[in-house]
Design an enzyme around this catalytic site. Structure first.
Site, PDB file in Angstrom:
ATOM      1  N   CYS A   1       0.847  -1.006  -0.015  1.00 41.27           N
ATOM      2  CA  CYS A   1       0.007  -0.164  -0.083  1.00 41.27           C
ATOM      3  C   CYS A   1       0.810   1.240  -0.185  1.00 41.27           C
ATOM      4  CB  CYS A   1      -0.960  -0.065   1.317  1.00 41.27           C
ATOM      5  SG  CYS A   1      -2.127  -1.318   1.385  1.00 41.27           S
TER       6      CYS A   1
ATOM      7  N   ARG B   1       3.897  -0.510  -4.830  1.00 37.80           N
ATOM      8  CA  ARG B   1       3.634  -0.788  -3.443  1.00 37.80           C
ATOM      9  C   ARG B   1       2.283  -1.685  -3.446  1.00 37.80           C
ATOM     10  NH1 ARG B   1       6.815   1.816   0.228  1.00 37.80           N
ATOM     11  NH2 ARG B   1       5.449   1.153   1.781  1.00 37.80           N
TER      12      ARG B   1
ATOM     13  N   TRP C   1      -2.545  -2.551  -1.694  1.00 38.74           N
ATOM     14  CA  TRP C   1      -2.347  -4.153  -1.885  1.00 38.74           C
ATOM     15  C   TRP C   1      -3.218  -4.964  -0.779  1.00 38.74           C
ATOM     16  CZ3 TRP C   1      -0.641  -8.221   0.989  1.00 38.74           C
ATOM     17  CH2 TRP C   1      -0.260  -9.322   0.186  1.00 38.74           C
TER      18      TRP C   1
ATOM     19  N   ASN D   1      -1.408   2.228   5.753  1.00 38.11           N
ATOM     20  CA  ASN D   1      -0.794   1.103   4.957  1.00 38.11           C
ATOM     21  C   ASN D   1      -0.355   0.478   6.095  1.00 38.11           C
ATOM     22  OD1 ASN D   1       1.415  -0.305   4.002  1.00 38.11           O
ATOM     23  ND2 ASN D   1       2.737   1.210   4.022  1.00 38.11           N
ATOM     24  N   GLY D   2      -0.577  -1.073   6.278  1.00 40.76           N
ATOM     25  CA  GLY D   2      -0.166  -1.741   7.348  1.00 40.76           C
ATOM     26  C   GLY D   2      -1.129  -2.794   7.853  1.00 40.76           C
TER      27      GLY D   2
ATOM     28  N   GLU E   1      17.546 -17.335  -7.437  1.00 37.78           N
ATOM     29  CA  GLU E   1      17.183 -15.917  -7.920  1.00 37.78           C
ATOM     30  C   GLU E   1      16.575 -16.049  -9.240  1.00 37.78           C
ATOM     31  OE1 GLU E   1      16.293 -13.261  -6.512  1.00 37.78           O
ATOM     32  OE2 GLU E   1      16.517 -11.806  -8.010  1.00 37.78           O
TER      33      GLU E   1
ATOM     34  N   LYS F   1      12.970 -14.944 -10.339  1.00 36.23           N
ATOM     35  CA  LYS F   1      12.723 -14.004 -11.435  1.00 36.23           C
ATOM     36  C   LYS F   1      11.517 -14.350 -12.485  1.00 36.23           C
ATOM     37  CE  LYS F   1      13.597 -10.933  -9.924  1.00 36.23           C
ATOM     38  NZ  LYS F   1      14.355 -10.898  -8.752  1.00 36.23           N
TER      39      LYS F   1
ATOM     40  N   GLU G   1       8.071 -14.787 -10.714  1.00 33.27           N
ATOM     41  CA  GLU G   1       7.420 -13.970  -9.937  1.00 33.27           C
ATOM     42  C   GLU G   1       7.178 -13.093 -11.343  1.00 33.27           C
ATOM     43  OE1 GLU G   1       9.630 -11.595  -7.091  1.00 33.27           O
ATOM     44  OE2 GLU G   1      11.005 -11.349  -8.342  1.00 33.27           O
TER      45      GLU G   1
ATOM     46  N   HIS H   1      17.128 -37.165  -6.317  1.00 28.67           N
ATOM     47  CA  HIS H   1      16.403 -37.821  -5.039  1.00 28.67           C
ATOM     48  C   HIS H   1      14.869 -37.706  -4.865  1.00 28.67           C
ATOM     49  CE1 HIS H   1      20.541 -39.109  -3.636  1.00 28.67           C
ATOM     50  NE2 HIS H   1      20.856 -37.895  -3.798  1.00 28.67           N
TER      51      HIS H   1
ATOM     52  N   LYS I   1       5.999  -4.659  -3.796  1.00 25.87           N
ATOM     53  CA  LYS I   1       7.373  -4.363  -3.569  1.00 25.87           C
ATOM     54  C   LYS I   1       7.963  -4.593  -2.032  1.00 25.87           C
ATOM     55  CE  LYS I   1      11.339  -2.547  -5.620  1.00 25.87           C
ATOM     56  NZ  LYS I   1      12.073  -3.845  -6.099  1.00 25.87           N
TER      57      LYS I   1
HETATM   58  C1  G6P Z   1       9.202  -8.427  -1.944  1.00 24.77           C
HETATM   59  C2  G6P Z   1       9.735  -8.202  -3.432  1.00 24.77           C
HETATM   60  C3  G6P Z   1      10.928  -8.916  -3.700  1.00 24.77           C
HETATM   61  C4  G6P Z   1      12.023  -8.516  -2.450  1.00 24.77           C
HETATM   62  C5  G6P Z   1      11.374  -9.020  -1.070  1.00 24.77           C
HETATM   63  C6  G6P Z   1      12.392  -8.623   0.182  1.00 24.77           C
HETATM   64  O1  G6P Z   1       8.743 -10.016  -2.115  1.00 24.77           O
HETATM   65  O2  G6P Z   1       8.820  -8.284  -4.327  1.00 24.77           O
HETATM   66  O3  G6P Z   1      11.669  -8.455  -4.886  1.00 24.77           O
HETATM   67  O4  G6P Z   1      13.139  -9.487  -2.520  1.00 24.77           O
HETATM   68  O5  G6P Z   1      10.043  -8.567  -0.952  1.00 24.77           O
HETATM   69  O6  G6P Z   1      12.137  -7.076   0.067  1.00 24.77           O
HETATM   70  P1  G6P Z   1      13.241  -6.273   0.747  1.00 24.77           P
HETATM   71  O7  G6P Z   1      12.840  -4.892   0.525  1.00 24.77           O
HETATM   72  O8  G6P Z   1      13.323  -6.421   2.161  1.00 24.77           O
HETATM   73  O9  G6P Z   1      14.596  -6.557   0.091  1.00 24.77           O
END
Ligand code: G6P
Length: 606
Positions: free
Chosen positions: A2, A27, A75, A101-102, A479, A483, A486, A502, A601
């Site tokens: 948010c 956000r 969000w 937000n929260g 990673e 990527k 997501e 396994h 994010k």
């Molecule tokens: C969300 C984002 C990711 C990020 C993660 C941790 O899931 O989409 O890209 O790696 O949060 O966020 P931070 O701000 O703590 O790195």
């Protein structure tokens, strides 16, 4: 999670608010709304979906008149993403409108109490209780009502509150909120990205504080309502840094920025050939007291930690464990004053990471944070901070945030190994030289893969993709798979290549794509055997290998090449084509790359 904005000025507020929301849309993008006070009443518009829907609905804000207001991009946590649950939420008497937000954890009890008293709820949100509490506590003094309402709330919240008469408040508790000081107008926002078009002078609110904004002034109060002095900070970057700059998506722009971001993160910390951190310097005794390093983070930041683990253990011979913050916080962790806790976070606001930090700090750990956002909660809570100078990252899927985190971890490993007397001067100098060379290598990784969109076009049809690798390659697989999943919504998972047999190999068949990372040369032949195994089961193999490696050509169906670097730094160059691959696959599949479904994010809730 948010985004909230607030504006108090003498021009029309709506357009300013909508522009701010656009900049915070990373956000959350389930709904958007604004509420604006014109001196006697609150005018409001809110709608499901993107900020552009709100802009269309209000003719870029022209329909909503008034010079003081708040805005929100959501969000969803409590209640489906729809027009009714969209913020702002307004009190029944129309005097207060609230954006939040929260999560208000005691909202159910408060809702019960307020319902009994006759307040009618229209939404399913936790936020609506705040609007009714404000009405309940209002006795002619709006500031007092804000304080009394806030005192009833448990959980995390940043709130923006406007009153029909034109007063504007911002309240912070465990959720980011930054005040912007303009000329003849003032602002607040969840993130500086929404403030920089107007001002670089900001005040970071702390937990328990609240502020009143007028066009002329911002007054900050402590929890008891006493005015307090707060330092004014200057934001270091320009507005262009948070704009697309001609790229189709923020993600592509941010991938391309990586050579420059790496340089900005590393170069200022190398002085006369020596690595120095501005805010991390332990005495020899303190250093020798470190028995183990625990890295904690969420998402990609945790995967950066996985790379860091291999490098730190290799160079420093200190045991490193990488822990998901959401697990560590509830695990009664075995942490003491001999633990160095390395907390990694791009935003510095991730709720689980903050909680894990607090938990471990309380048990005596020394806390080093690797953070991108200056003034963020994690930066404030840590004993030491090393910033990743990646600049604002807007795309939900991190790219430059991740590579700069790995850069800091690599530097940290070299620094610690040297301080512990474990590194010959020659090796130290060679590693520092290799760090200097990395921006060029990152650029080469981009240039070598200019045609990767063609590969993506061909391979985007796969629905199951397995990433395999060993050692550092395995860390990068995590990673790379994240990527892809997501932003393209393809099932993609990382497996240690040696572990495949396994269990997971049972899933591999014709129609599976295996992405095999084969840059870790000491185990190259073993990885080749794993490639044979999956090919024998009918899988197509896309390999990632070091430039000049010819052996791979006969094994894999397709190869992505990356430049040779110092082997410990391979992950940094390797991830670049995987980011590009994910980007172009998602594009082929018509996905909304910068705003993937269900994600946000900055994850400020549990
Ligand atoms: C969300 C984002 C990711 C990020 C993660 C941790 O899931 O989409 O890209 O790696 O949060 O966020 P931070 O701000 O703590 O790195």
């Amino acid at each position: 999670m948010c985004g909230i904005v607030g504006f108090s000025g003498t021009r029309e507020a709506a357009a300013v608010l909508i522009d701010g929301l656009r900049r915070l849309e990373y956000r959350g993008y389930d709904s958007a709304g604004i509420a604006v006070a014109d001196g006697s009443a609150i005018n409001m518009a809110k709608v499901k979906g993107y900020v552009k829907n709100l802009s269309e609905l209000t003719h870029d804000g022209a329909d909503i008149r008034g010079q003081i207001g708040v805005g929100h991009t959501r969000w969803a946590t409590h209640g489906a993403p729809n027009d009714v649950n969209a913020h702002p939420h307004i009190s029944s008497d129309g005097r207060f409108a609230v954006v939040h937000n929260g999560i208000i954890e005691n909202y159910a009890l408060l809702r019960q109490e307020l319902t009994k008293k006759g307040y009618a709820f229209v939404s399913d949100t936790d936020t609506e209780v705040v609007a009714h509490l404000l009405e309940m506590y209002y006795d002619g003094d709006e500031k007092k009502a804000v304080m009394k309402a806030a005192a009833r709330l448990e959980g995390s919240y940043s709130l923006g509150i406007i009153c029909a008469g034109g007063r504007l408040f911002a309240v912070r508790e465990q959720s980011p909120l930054i005040l912007g000081l303009g000329v003849g107008e003032n602002y607040f926002a969840s993130d500086v990205a929404a403030l920089v078009p107007h001002t670089k002078n900001v005040i970071y609110l702390d937990d328990g504080e609240f502020a009143e904004l007028t066009p002329e002034a911002i007054t900050v109060y402590d929890v008891r309502g006493r005015a307090i002095d707060k330092p004014v900070s200057k934001v270091a970057w320009d507005v262009e840094a948070a704009e697309k700059g001609g790229y189709e998506h923020f993600m592509l722009k941010e991938i391309m920025e990586q050579p420059a971001c790496f340089k900005a993160t590393v170069e200022p910390r190398i002085k006369n050939g020596r690595i120095e951190f501005e805010n991390f310097d332990l005495s020899d005794q303190e250093l020798r007291g470190i028995r183990r390093i625990v890295v904690t983070a969420c998402g990609s930041a945790g995967y950066a930690g996985q790379v860091g683990r291999y490098v730190i253990e290799e160079l420093c011979r200190i045991p490193v464990s990488v822990e998901l913050a959401s697990e560590l916080r509830y695990r009664n962790p075995i942490i003491d004053s001999h633990t160095l806790l390395v907390v990694i976070s791009q935003s510095g606001e991730t709720a689980d990471t903050i909680a894990a930090l607090r938990e471990c700090k309380a048990r005596g750990a020394r806390v080093l944070a690797i953070v991108n956002v200056v003034g963020s909660t994690i930066a404030k809570l840590a004993d030491h901070v090393i910033y990743t100078w990646a600049g604002p990252e807007i795309a939900v899927a991190t790219t430059k945030g991740y590579t700069t985190q790995v850069a800091v971890l690599d530097m940290l490993a070299i620094y610690l190994a040297d301080r512990l007397g474990l590194m010959e001067k020659e090796r130290y100098d060679a590693l520092v030289d290799a760090l200097h060379a990395m921006p060029g290598k990152l650029q080469r990784a981009i240039d070598l893969n200019r045609n990767i969109h063609k590969l993506a076009k061909r391979l985007c049809k796969y629905n199951d993709i397995y990433f395999i690798g060993r050692n550092l390659d395995y860390a990068v697989c995590m990673e790379g798979a994240l990527k892809l999943k997501e932003i393209s919504y393809i099932f993609a998972e990382a497996y240690a290549a040696g572990e495949l047999k396994h269990g997971t190999i049972a899933l591999v068949e014709q129609g599976s794509l295996v992405v095999s990372l084969a840059c870790y040369e000491p185990l190259f032949d073993k990885t080749m055997s794993n490639i044979e195994e999956v090919k024998a089961r009918g899988a197509e193999v896309l390999a990632v290998a070091l430039e000049g490696n010819r052996k791979i050509l006969s094994k894999a169906d397709d190869v992505i090449f990356v430049p040779r670097t110092e082997p410990l730094f391979n992950p940094i160059a390797q991830i670049v084509p995987l980011q590009l691959f994910a980007y172009y696959v998602a594009k082929e599949r018509g996905c909304d790359i910068d705003k993937p479904k269900n994600l946000a994010k900055s994850v400020t809730v549990e």
